[in-house]
Design a protein around this motif. Structure first.
Motif, PDB file in Angstrom:
ATOM      1  N   GLN A 180       0.800  -1.117  -0.098  1.00 49.35           N
ATOM      2  CA  GLN A 180       0.061  -0.072  -0.124  1.00 49.35           C
ATOM      3  C   GLN A 180       0.936   1.214   0.113  1.00 49.35           C
ATOM      4  OE1 GLN A 180      -3.511  -0.383  -0.469  1.00 49.35           O
ATOM      5  NE2 GLN A 180      -3.016   1.849  -0.751  1.00 49.35           N
ATOM      6  N   PRO A 181       1.989   1.448   0.707  1.00 55.33           N
ATOM      7  CA  PRO A 181       2.796   2.761   0.798  1.00 55.33           C
ATOM      8  C   PRO A 181       3.204   2.875  -0.497  1.00 55.33           C
ATOM      9  CG  PRO A 181       3.396   1.343   2.539  1.00 55.33           C
ATOM     10  CD  PRO A 181       2.299   0.467   1.843  1.00 55.33           C
ATOM     11  N   LEU A 182       3.480   1.891  -1.348  1.00 50.69           N
ATOM     12  CA  LEU A 182       3.952   1.998  -2.858  1.00 50.69           C
ATOM     13  C   LEU A 182       3.024   2.702  -3.556  1.00 50.69           C
ATOM     14  CD1 LEU A 182       6.598   1.973  -4.505  1.00 50.69           C
ATOM     15  CD2 LEU A 182       5.847  -0.443  -4.909  1.00 50.69           C
ATOM     16  N   LEU A 183       1.785   2.277  -3.389  1.00 54.14           N
ATOM     17  CA  LEU A 183       0.372   2.569  -4.304  1.00 54.14           C
ATOM     18  C   LEU A 183      -0.138   3.896  -3.951  1.00 54.14           C
ATOM     19  CD1 LEU A 183      -1.640  -0.829  -4.324  1.00 54.14           C
ATOM     20  CD2 LEU A 183       0.096   0.082  -5.885  1.00 54.14           C
ATOM     21  N   GLY A 184       0.199   4.489  -2.561  1.00 52.08           N
ATOM     22  CA  GLY A 184      -0.356   5.744  -2.154  1.00 52.08           C
ATOM     23  C   GLY A 184      -1.556   5.481  -1.829  1.00 52.08           C
ATOM     24  N   THR A 185      -2.394   6.548  -1.248  1.00 51.25           N
ATOM     25  CA  THR A 185      -3.905   6.874  -0.876  1.00 51.25           C
ATOM     26  C   THR A 185      -4.707   7.006  -2.198  1.00 51.25           C
ATOM     27  OG1 THR A 185      -3.355   8.854  -0.081  1.00 51.25           O
ATOM     28  CG2 THR A 185      -3.217   7.186   1.513  1.00 51.25           C
ATOM     29  N   GLN A 186      -4.166   7.617  -2.948  1.00 49.84           N
ATOM     30  CA  GLN A 186      -5.064   8.103  -4.082  1.00 49.84           C
ATOM     31  C   GLN A 186      -4.878   7.488  -5.414  1.00 49.84           C
ATOM     32  OE1 GLN A 186      -7.358  10.463  -3.455  1.00 49.84           O
ATOM     33  NE2 GLN A 186      -6.554  10.629  -1.231  1.00 49.84           N
ATOM     34  N   THR A 187      -4.680   6.176  -5.285  1.00 49.58           N
ATOM     35  CA  THR A 187      -4.637   5.220  -6.611  1.00 49.58           C
ATOM     36  C   THR A 187      -5.971   5.525  -7.497  1.00 49.58           C
ATOM     37  OG1 THR A 187      -3.912   3.509  -7.536  1.00 49.58           O
ATOM     38  CG2 THR A 187      -5.302   3.362  -5.533  1.00 49.58           C
ATOM     39  N   GLU A 188      -5.795   5.650  -8.854  1.00 53.12           N
ATOM     40  CA  GLU A 188      -6.837   5.860  -9.488  1.00 53.12           C
ATOM     41  C   GLU A 188      -7.290   4.498  -9.898  1.00 53.12           C
ATOM     42  OE1 GLU A 188      -5.607   7.824 -12.749  1.00 53.12           O
ATOM     43  OE2 GLU A 188      -5.051   9.831 -11.950  1.00 53.12           O
ATOM     44  N   LEU A 189      -6.640   3.489  -9.920  1.00 53.16           N
ATOM     45  CA  LEU A 189      -7.090   1.982 -10.250  1.00 53.16           C
ATOM     46  C   LEU A 189      -7.048   1.236  -9.131  1.00 53.16           C
ATOM     47  CD1 LEU A 189      -5.284   1.704 -13.855  1.00 53.16           C
ATOM     48  CD2 LEU A 189      -7.717   2.332 -13.453  1.00 53.16           C
ATOM     49  N   PRO A 190      -8.077   0.370  -8.809  1.00 58.21           N
ATOM     50  CA  PRO A 190      -8.152  -0.540  -7.853  1.00 58.21           C
ATOM     51  C   PRO A 190      -7.500  -1.759  -8.343  1.00 58.21           C
ATOM     52  CG  PRO A 190     -10.211  -0.722  -9.001  1.00 58.21           C
ATOM     53  CD  PRO A 190      -9.568   0.498  -9.411  1.00 58.21           C
ATOM     54  N   ILE A 191      -6.071  -1.663  -8.345  1.00 54.72           N
ATOM     55  CA  ILE A 191      -5.431  -2.954  -9.217  1.00 54.72           C
ATOM     56  C   ILE A 191      -5.123  -4.249  -8.273  1.00 54.72           C
ATOM     57  CG2 ILE A 191      -3.908  -1.385 -10.527  1.00 54.72           C
ATOM     58  CD1 ILE A 191      -1.709  -1.855  -8.625  1.00 54.72           C
ATOM     59  N   LEU A 192      -5.631  -4.273  -7.003  1.00 57.92           N
ATOM     60  CA  LEU A 192      -5.624  -5.401  -6.306  1.00 57.92           C
ATOM     61  C   LEU A 192      -7.097  -5.931  -6.292  1.00 57.92           C
ATOM     62  CD1 LEU A 192      -3.426  -4.331  -3.113  1.00 57.92           C
ATOM     63  CD2 LEU A 192      -2.800  -5.735  -4.977  1.00 57.92           C
ATOM     64  N   GLN A 193      -8.076  -5.497  -6.785  1.00 55.23           N
ATOM     65  CA  GLN A 193      -9.341  -5.840  -7.072  1.00 55.23           C
ATOM     66  C   GLN A 193      -9.447  -7.382  -7.482  1.00 55.23           C
ATOM     67  OE1 GLN A 193     -11.741  -3.289  -9.402  1.00 55.23           O
ATOM     68  NE2 GLN A 193     -13.981  -4.184  -8.490  1.00 55.23           N
ATOM     69  N   PRO A 194      -8.645  -7.696  -8.541  1.00 52.65           N
ATOM     70  CA  PRO A 194      -8.861  -9.032  -9.029  1.00 52.65           C
ATOM     71  C   PRO A 194      -8.461 -10.075  -7.897  1.00 52.65           C
ATOM     72  CG  PRO A 194      -7.614  -7.501 -10.681  1.00 52.65           C
ATOM     73  CD  PRO A 194      -7.925  -6.827  -9.262  1.00 52.65           C
ATOM     74  N   PHE A 195      -7.503  -9.890  -7.218  1.00 51.09           N
ATOM     75  CA  PHE A 195      -7.252 -10.526  -6.072  1.00 51.09           C
ATOM     76  C   PHE A 195      -8.407 -10.687  -4.937  1.00 51.09           C
ATOM     77  CE2 PHE A 195      -3.287  -9.478  -7.774  1.00 51.09           C
ATOM     78  CZ  PHE A 195      -2.460 -10.546  -8.005  1.00 51.09           C
ATOM     79  N   GLN A 196      -8.941  -9.563  -4.587  1.00 48.55           N
ATOM     80  CA  GLN A 196     -10.028  -9.393  -3.680  1.00 48.55           C
ATOM     81  C   GLN A 196     -11.397  -9.936  -3.951  1.00 48.55           C
ATOM     82  OE1 GLN A 196      -9.693  -5.340  -3.323  1.00 48.55           O
ATOM     83  NE2 GLN A 196      -7.955  -5.195  -2.059  1.00 48.55           N
ATOM     84  N   GLU A 197     -11.732  -9.886  -5.497  1.00 46.71           N
ATOM     85  CA  GLU A 197     -12.977 -10.328  -6.032  1.00 46.71           C
ATOM     86  C   GLU A 197     -12.986 -11.658  -6.591  1.00 46.71           C
ATOM     87  OE1 GLU A 197     -14.878  -7.223  -8.141  1.00 46.71           O
ATOM     88  OE2 GLU A 197     -14.954  -5.765  -6.144  1.00 46.71           O
ATOM     89  N   MET A 198     -12.112 -12.000  -7.371  1.00 47.71           N
ATOM     90  CA  MET A 198     -11.967 -13.259  -8.184  1.00 47.71           C
ATOM     91  C   MET A 198     -11.357 -14.401  -7.298  1.00 47.71           C
ATOM     92  SD  MET A 198     -10.978 -11.644 -11.696  1.00 47.71           S
ATOM     93  CE  MET A 198     -11.886 -12.079 -13.072  1.00 47.71           C
ATOM     94  N   GLY A 199     -10.520 -14.121  -6.133  1.00 50.40           N
ATOM     95  CA  GLY A 199     -10.037 -15.154  -5.197  1.00 50.40           C
ATOM     96  C   GLY A 199      -9.157 -15.931  -6.109  1.00 50.40           C
ATOM     97  N   ASN A 200      -9.126 -17.303  -6.388  1.00 44.80           N
ATOM     98  CA  ASN A 200      -8.275 -17.983  -7.354  1.00 44.80           C
ATOM     99  C   ASN A 200      -8.631 -18.014  -8.767  1.00 44.80           C
ATOM    100  OD1 ASN A 200      -6.789 -18.833  -4.921  1.00 44.80           O
ATOM    101  ND2 ASN A 200      -8.649 -20.107  -4.498  1.00 44.80           N
ATOM    102  N   HIS A 201      -8.136 -17.547  -9.727  1.00 54.61           N
ATOM    103  CA  HIS A 201      -8.203 -17.072 -11.109  1.00 54.61           C
ATOM    104  C   HIS A 201      -7.153 -17.634 -12.055  1.00 54.61           C
ATOM    105  CE1 HIS A 201     -11.031 -15.672 -14.092  1.00 54.61           C
ATOM    106  NE2 HIS A 201     -10.035 -14.739 -14.483  1.00 54.61           N
TER     107      HIS A 201
END
Length: 286
Positions: A91-112
């Protein structure tokens, strides 16, 4: 062929083009997310209740707490790159104002599984090679550039997951489909007193044929799979509720005797359930 495992300031662990022999019975789990890229070999990858028949260029997103294990052909060199990471450390590398939720695939798709196009495969391999090159510099600039490359990879994965129609279905043989049915059944009933007769009755296939086929496809017996699934669930139960008793978890995951549970747990995890619970408490305190 070169293989390397490097730790980049505790943000992620990266193994590039690893080709060492793999322990066929090494079902395992871990609390981190994982990016797995399959370079070459012959491999059935078991993740939870799914079997993935891999082809070179396949990329898998994994929620590490799901029990997983590759079943490889030892006669074919098995080459893969893996990245394990904790989202909160990234998260510190992404910052607090990231424009894209790039971790969303891991959070929503699980194993894919993503079966990449030639263009996407070339880009993924270019990024992985760049990460490796920067890591091997062993300096601050190289370390930072490797992190940025990893963010680029996650962004590419996010983009690929926006186009589900481009994902090619993985074709399985009749044998693999049958074993998939067995695994689905065991996943549903792992905490019960499962017998071969029950599996045979459910699938209408000879239990002797099922036993042989399951071992051939997965590398373990059905009951080894059940024990590993139970122990993995026990670990999850301890993580989710550190106050839960060992006895409660023992019966909850399907063991009838505490001594048997403790013995199998230590055999697979390396420590007793009590020691494992204490290690979780110590980590939390730190």
């Amino acid at each position: 062929m070169c293989a390397s495992t490097l730790h980049v300031n505790s943000i992620f662990d990266f193994s590039y083009r690893q080709n060492q022999p793999y322990n066929q019975s090494a079902f395992h789990s871990h609390p981190n997310y994982e990016v797995y890229y399959f370079h070459s070999g012959k491999c059935n990858f078991l993740i939870g209740d799914r079997i993935y028949v891999l082809a070179p260029g396949d990329l898998i997103l994994m929620n590490g707490m799901t029990l997983h294990c590759p079943k490889i052909d030892p006669n074919v060199e098995y080459v893969r790159s893996t990245i394990h990471f904790e989202p909160k450390r990234l998260q510190p590398l992404l910052g607090t104002q990231t424009e894209l939720p790039i971790l969303q695939p891991f959070q929503e798709m699980g194993n894919h599984l993503l079966r990449l196009s030639e263009k996407a495969r070339t880009e993924v391999e270019r990024i992985l090679e760049h990460m490796h090159d920067q890591n091997t510099r062993h300096d601050v600039v190289g370390s930072f550039r490797a992190r940025l490359a990893f963010v680029d990879l996650l962004t590419l994965i996010y983009e690929l997951c926006l186009h589900p129609l481009e994902h090619v279905n993985v074709q399985s043989t009749a044998k693999e489909k049958t074993v998939q049915q067995v695994i689905t059944f065991l996943e549903t009933h792992y905490n019960e007193d499962v017998t071969l007769d029950q599996v045979q009755k459910h699938l209408h296939v000879s239990k002797f044929y099922l036993s042989r086929m399951f071992k051939e496809v997965t590398g373990v017996t059905m009951f080894e799979f059940v024990y590993r699934r139970r122990i993995n669930q026990a670990r999850i139960e301890f993580v989710l509720d550190p106050s839960v008793s060992v006895t409660d978890v023992c019966f909850r995951v399907g063991f009838k005797h505490l001594a048997h549970f403790s013995r199998v747990f230590k055999e697979l995890v390396g420590v007793t359930p009590v020691q494992y619970k204490k290690s979780l408490t110590a980590t939390t305190v730190q």
